[in-house]
Write a protein that holds these residues in place. Structure first.
Motif, PDB file in Angstrom:
ATOM      1  N   ASP A  84       0.828  -1.211   0.000  1.00 60.85           N
ATOM      2  CA  ASP A  84       0.000   0.000   0.000  1.00 60.85           C
ATOM      3  C   ASP A  84       0.859   1.255   0.000  1.00 60.85           C
ATOM      4  OD1 ASP A  84      -2.246  -1.619   0.051  1.00 60.85           O
ATOM      5  OD2 ASP A  84      -2.717  -1.233   2.169  1.00 60.85           O
ATOM      6  N   PHE A  85       1.988   1.223   0.698  1.00 55.47           N
ATOM      7  CA  PHE A  85       2.885   2.374   0.758  1.00 55.47           C
ATOM      8  C   PHE A  85       3.392   2.727  -0.644  1.00 55.47           C
ATOM      9  CE2 PHE A  85       6.904   4.572   1.453  1.00 55.47           C
ATOM     10  CZ  PHE A  85       6.556   5.500   2.414  1.00 55.47           C
ATOM     11  N   VAL A  86       3.789   1.729  -1.394  1.00 54.13           N
ATOM     12  CA  VAL A  86       4.258   1.956  -2.771  1.00 54.13           C
ATOM     13  C   VAL A  86       3.136   2.532  -3.619  1.00 54.13           C
ATOM     14  CG1 VAL A  86       4.988   0.755  -4.881  1.00 54.13           C
ATOM     15  CG2 VAL A  86       6.158   0.310  -2.721  1.00 54.13           C
ATOM     16  N   GLU A  87       1.930   2.023  -3.461  1.00 49.29           N
ATOM     17  CA  GLU A  87       0.776   2.539  -4.216  1.00 49.29           C
ATOM     18  C   GLU A  87       0.534   4.013  -3.877  1.00 49.29           C
ATOM     19  OE1 GLU A  87      -0.996   1.161  -6.648  1.00 49.29           O
ATOM     20  OE2 GLU A  87       0.043  -0.755  -6.530  1.00 49.29           O
ATOM     21  N   LYS A  88       0.606   4.350  -2.600  1.00 53.28           N
ATOM     22  CA  LYS A  88       0.358   5.733  -2.170  1.00 53.28           C
ATOM     23  C   LYS A  88       1.418   6.698  -2.711  1.00 53.28           C
ATOM     24  CE  LYS A  88      -2.103   4.464   1.994  1.00 53.28           C
ATOM     25  NZ  LYS A  88      -1.993   4.205   3.425  1.00 53.28           N
ATOM     26  N   LEU A  89       2.635   6.211  -2.877  1.00 50.88           N
ATOM     27  CA  LEU A  89       3.702   7.053  -3.432  1.00 50.88           C
ATOM     28  C   LEU A  89       3.518   7.301  -4.923  1.00 50.88           C
ATOM     29  CD1 LEU A  89       6.977   5.694  -1.783  1.00 50.88           C
ATOM     30  CD2 LEU A  89       5.773   7.807  -1.234  1.00 50.88           C
ATOM     31  N   GLY A  90       2.723   6.449  -5.566  1.00 54.26           N
ATOM     32  CA  GLY A  90       2.563   6.530  -7.014  1.00 54.26           C
ATOM     33  C   GLY A  90       3.452   5.491  -7.679  1.00 54.26           C
ATOM     34  N   ARG A  91       3.009   4.264  -7.693  1.00 54.53           N
ATOM     35  CA  ARG A  91       3.799   3.094  -8.077  1.00 54.53           C
ATOM     36  C   ARG A  91       4.628   3.264  -9.339  1.00 54.53           C
ATOM     37  NH1 ARG A  91       2.095   0.283 -11.972  1.00 54.53           N
ATOM     38  NH2 ARG A  91       2.714  -1.791 -11.343  1.00 54.53           N
ATOM     39  N   LYS A  92       4.161   4.042 -10.294  1.00 50.84           N
ATOM     40  CA  LYS A  92       4.880   4.233 -11.560  1.00 50.84           C
ATOM     41  C   LYS A  92       6.149   5.059 -11.391  1.00 50.84           C
ATOM     42  CE  LYS A  92       2.389   2.399 -14.899  1.00 50.84           C
ATOM     43  NZ  LYS A  92       2.949   1.365 -15.751  1.00 50.84           N
ATOM     44  N   ARG A  93       6.322   5.669 -10.227  1.00 45.57           N
ATOM     45  CA  ARG A  93       7.486   6.516  -9.949  1.00 45.57           C
ATOM     46  C   ARG A  93       8.424   5.899  -8.909  1.00 45.57           C
ATOM     47  NH1 ARG A  93       7.876  10.305 -13.868  1.00 45.57           N
ATOM     48  NH2 ARG A  93       5.961  11.445 -14.148  1.00 45.57           N
ATOM     49  N   VAL A  94       8.256   4.572  -8.662  1.00 45.07           N
ATOM     50  CA  VAL A  94       8.945   3.943  -7.538  1.00 45.07           C
ATOM     51  C   VAL A  94       9.790   2.739  -7.963  1.00 45.07           C
ATOM     52  CG1 VAL A  94       8.600   2.726  -5.336  1.00 45.07           C
ATOM     53  CG2 VAL A  94       7.134   4.665  -5.927  1.00 45.07           C
ATOM     54  N   ILE A  95      11.006   2.690  -7.421  1.00 48.08           N
ATOM     55  CA  ILE A  95      11.810   1.474  -7.389  1.00 48.08           C
ATOM     56  C   ILE A  95      11.661   0.933  -5.970  1.00 48.08           C
ATOM     57  CG2 ILE A  95      14.144   0.503  -7.378  1.00 48.08           C
ATOM     58  CD1 ILE A  95      14.948   2.686  -9.379  1.00 48.08           C
ATOM     59  N   ALA A  96      11.410  -0.369  -5.836  1.00 43.62           N
ATOM     60  CA  ALA A  96      11.341  -0.998  -4.520  1.00 43.62           C
ATOM     61  C   ALA A  96      12.408  -2.086  -4.446  1.00 43.62           C
ATOM     62  CB  ALA A  96       9.960  -1.590  -4.274  1.00 43.62           C
ATOM     63  N   ALA A 110       5.715  -1.986  -7.507  1.00 41.22           N
ATOM     64  CA  ALA A 110       6.593  -0.896  -7.945  1.00 41.22           C
ATOM     65  C   ALA A 110       6.839  -0.969  -9.449  1.00 41.22           C
ATOM     66  CB  ALA A 110       7.921  -0.969  -7.199  1.00 41.22           C
ATOM     67  N   GLU A 111       7.165   0.154 -10.030  1.00 40.79           N
ATOM     68  CA  GLU A 111       7.512   0.179 -11.452  1.00 40.79           C
ATOM     69  C   GLU A 111       8.728  -0.696 -11.729  1.00 40.79           C
ATOM     70  OE1 GLU A 111       7.031   1.346 -15.500  1.00 40.79           O
ATOM     71  OE2 GLU A 111       5.718   1.098 -13.783  1.00 40.79           O
ATOM     72  N   LEU A 112       9.660  -0.705 -10.788  1.00 37.76           N
ATOM     73  CA  LEU A 112      10.803  -1.611 -10.874  1.00 37.76           C
ATOM     74  C   LEU A 112      11.034  -2.216  -9.498  1.00 37.76           C
ATOM     75  CD1 LEU A 112      13.164  -2.890 -12.399  1.00 37.76           C
ATOM     76  CD2 LEU A 112      14.527  -0.854 -11.841  1.00 37.76           C
ATOM     77  N   GLY A 113      10.796  -3.511  -9.386  1.00 39.28           N
ATOM     78  CA  GLY A 113      11.033  -4.237  -8.146  1.00 39.28           C
ATOM     79  C   GLY A 113      12.345  -4.997  -8.259  1.00 39.28           C
ATOM     80  N   ILE A 114      13.219  -4.791  -7.286  1.00 39.71           N
ATOM     81  CA  ILE A 114      14.519  -5.465  -7.283  1.00 39.71           C
ATOM     82  C   ILE A 114      14.623  -6.307  -6.010  1.00 39.71           C
ATOM     83  CG2 ILE A 114      17.024  -5.199  -7.323  1.00 39.71           C
ATOM     84  CD1 ILE A 114      16.593  -2.414  -8.588  1.00 39.71           C
ATOM     85  N   ALA A 115      14.784  -7.611  -6.192  1.00 39.15           N
ATOM     86  CA  ALA A 115      15.021  -8.507  -5.061  1.00 39.15           C
ATOM     87  C   ALA A 115      16.521  -8.714  -4.926  1.00 39.15           C
ATOM     88  CB  ALA A 115      14.326  -9.849  -5.292  1.00 39.15           C
ATOM     89  N   ILE A 116      16.983  -8.763  -3.690  1.00 37.21           N
ATOM     90  CA  ILE A 116      18.394  -9.046  -3.459  1.00 37.21           C
ATOM     91  C   ILE A 116      18.523 -10.369  -2.723  1.00 37.21           C
ATOM     92  CG2 ILE A 116      19.046  -6.614  -3.416  1.00 37.21           C
ATOM     93  CD1 ILE A 116      19.547  -7.117  -0.369  1.00 37.21           C
ATOM     94  N   ILE A 117      19.599 -11.071  -3.022  1.00 29.86           N
ATOM     95  CA  ILE A 117      19.870 -12.333  -2.339  1.00 29.86           C
ATOM     96  C   ILE A 117      20.384 -12.026  -0.936  1.00 29.86           C
ATOM     97  CG2 ILE A 117      21.123 -14.522  -2.417  1.00 29.86           C
ATOM     98  CD1 ILE A 117      19.067 -14.137  -4.717  1.00 29.86           C
ATOM     99  N   GLY A 118      21.466 -11.310  -0.812  1.00 25.96           N
ATOM    100  CA  GLY A 118      21.963 -10.831   0.478  1.00 25.96           C
ATOM    101  C   GLY A 118      22.334 -11.921   1.464  1.00 25.96           C
ATOM    102  N   PRO A 119      22.867 -11.514   2.611  1.00 25.43           N
ATOM    103  CA  PRO A 119      23.365 -12.466   3.602  1.00 25.43           C
ATOM    104  C   PRO A 119      22.260 -13.269   4.289  1.00 25.43           C
ATOM    105  CG  PRO A 119      23.567 -10.230   4.426  1.00 25.43           C
ATOM    106  CD  PRO A 119      23.136 -10.129   2.994  1.00 25.43           C
TER     107      PRO A 119
END
Length: 156
Positions: A84-96, A110-119
């Motif tokens: 919902d937070f991403v939607e409220k920001l305006g999803r087309k303008r967001v990288i998550a 999000a317009e661009l969602g990036i998953a990280i593997i991480g530790p």
């Protein structure tokens, strides 16, 4: 702002970046090396938001030197809150950016969602919700600082 035409995919016009905290920017309650400098550099061009349930109770002190808005997740459904937070920001303008099960819908919205593997690893749902997957957070920063890398990966 990131304005990037990705052939056969989309034209990104992103002004905001939303990060999950634990497992994404921090591990075991400590910021991953390079996070502070990169977040502060990104803040010169983007609105930066860091979402956390503050499970360890140290978010305020951990993030005090970052030029970002820290958002404490309200309620028991972190997944819905983040989406919902991403939607409220305006999803087309967001990288998550995130790694957890509760990040999956945020990444998808999000317009661009990036998953990280991480530790801490990555939840399968986060991988499926993301458009791009990266090894660790500093690689994500490098992608954003060098957007032709995003274009090279996502072009069709």
């Amino acid at each position: 702002m990131l304005d990037l035409n990705i052939p056969g995919c989309k034209n990104l016009k992103v002004e905001k970046i939303v990060f999950d905290l634990n497992g994404t920017l921090a591990c075991d309650g400590k910021l991953i090396a390079g996070v502070k400098e990169s977040i502060n550099r990104l803040s010169e061009e983007f609105e930066i938001y860091i979402l956390t349930a503050d499970t360890l109770g140290n978010a305020e002190s951990l993030l005090r030197d970052l030029k970002a808005e820290v958002v404490i997740i309200e309620g028991n459904d972190g997944s819905k809150f983040k989406a919902d937070f991403v939607e409220k920001l305006g999803r087309k303008r967001v990288i998550a950016v995130g790694n957890g099960n509760n990040d999956a819908q945020m990444l998808k919205n999000a317009e661009l969602g990036i998953a990280i593997i991480g530790p801490e690893g990555t939840a399968r749902a986060a991988l499926l919700g993301a458009e791009l997957i990266s090894r660790e957070i500093n690689d994500v920063f490098d992608l954003i600082f060098n957007p032709d890398r995003i274009k090279a990966t996502l072009r069709k």
